[in-house]
Design a protein around this motif. Sequence first.
Motif, mmCIF file in Angstrom:
data_model
loop_
_atom_site.group_PDB
_atom_site.id
_atom_site.type_symbol
_atom_site.label_atom_id
_atom_site.label_comp_id
_atom_site.label_asym_id
_atom_site.label_seq_id
_atom_site.Cartn_x
_atom_site.Cartn_y
_atom_site.Cartn_z
ATOM 1 N N ASP A 22 66.510 41.630 25.903
ATOM 2 C CA ASP A 22 65.969 40.956 24.726
ATOM 3 C C ASP A 22 64.688 40.205 25.087
ATOM 4 O OD1 ASP A 22 65.507 39.110 22.512
ATOM 5 O OD2 ASP A 22 67.538 39.625 21.869
ATOM 6 N N ALA A 23 63.606 40.554 24.424
ATOM 7 C CA ALA A 23 62.307 39.930 24.690
ATOM 8 C C ALA A 23 62.264 38.471 24.267
ATOM 9 C CB ALA A 23 61.209 40.718 23.979
ATOM 10 N N ARG A 31 66.428 32.840 31.244
ATOM 11 C CA ARG A 31 65.796 33.994 31.883
ATOM 12 C C ARG A 31 66.816 34.716 32.763
ATOM 13 N NH1 ARG A 31 64.822 29.756 34.984
ATOM 14 N NH2 ARG A 31 64.700 29.951 37.218
ATOM 15 N N VAL A 32 66.671 36.019 32.859
ATOM 16 C CA VAL A 32 67.541 36.827 33.712
ATOM 17 C C VAL A 32 66.992 36.736 35.127
ATOM 18 C CG1 VAL A 32 68.436 39.136 34.172
ATOM 19 C CG2 VAL A 32 68.054 38.413 31.818
ATOM 20 N N THR A 33 67.848 36.370 36.075
ATOM 21 C CA THR A 33 67.388 36.282 37.455
ATOM 22 C C THR A 33 67.911 37.414 38.323
ATOM 23 O OG1 THR A 33 69.202 34.765 37.950
ATOM 24 C CG2 THR A 33 67.081 33.780 37.397
ATOM 25 N N ARG A 92 70.492 35.892 17.726
ATOM 26 C CA ARG A 92 70.040 37.247 18.003
ATOM 27 C C ARG A 92 71.114 38.327 17.877
ATOM 28 N NH1 ARG A 92 65.290 38.533 17.638
ATOM 29 N NH2 ARG A 92 65.353 39.965 19.382
ATOM 30 N N LEU A 93 72.392 37.985 18.075
ATOM 31 C CA LEU A 93 73.448 39.007 18.124
ATOM 32 C C LEU A 93 74.599 38.732 17.176
ATOM 33 C CD1 LEU A 93 73.587 39.292 22.019
ATOM 34 C CD2 LEU A 93 72.364 40.789 20.448
ATOM 35 N N GLN A 94 74.382 37.892 16.195
ATOM 36 C CA GLN A 94 75.459 37.447 15.311
ATOM 37 C C GLN A 94 76.186 38.599 14.625
ATOM 38 O OE1 GLN A 94 74.209 34.766 12.253
ATOM 39 N NE2 GLN A 94 76.283 34.190 11.713
#
Length: 105
Positions: A22-23, A31-33, A92-94
């Motif tokens: 997801d941008a 943030r994805v680490t 975002r994902l509801q």
Amino acid sequence: MQTLIQVFATGTTSLRDRITNDAKLGDFGLRVTTHKKQGRQHGWAKLHMDRGHGAINIEWLGSSQMLVCRVVTRGGKPDAITGAFIQFLLARLQRQITAIHILPG
């Protein structure tokens, strides 16, 4: 301290993949680490917060359509990173989420 978040979903799409790709994740201070390669059973990813303590380890269990998230903090309170993550999920994902369970540790 460790908090468990269980997210139940509809559909066959991996919530973990949707989160890591997801941008707009950065708009919520996350943030994805780290993450495993796609195609591996029980893929996982690790999220950190830009300004805050702790990490969220997320794992998608496709057979039960459940995202298991462990919020880990060392001596800090998990409220900031947990709140940002829940806010992201609901914003975002509801439509794909049927239930969210939060178990404080």
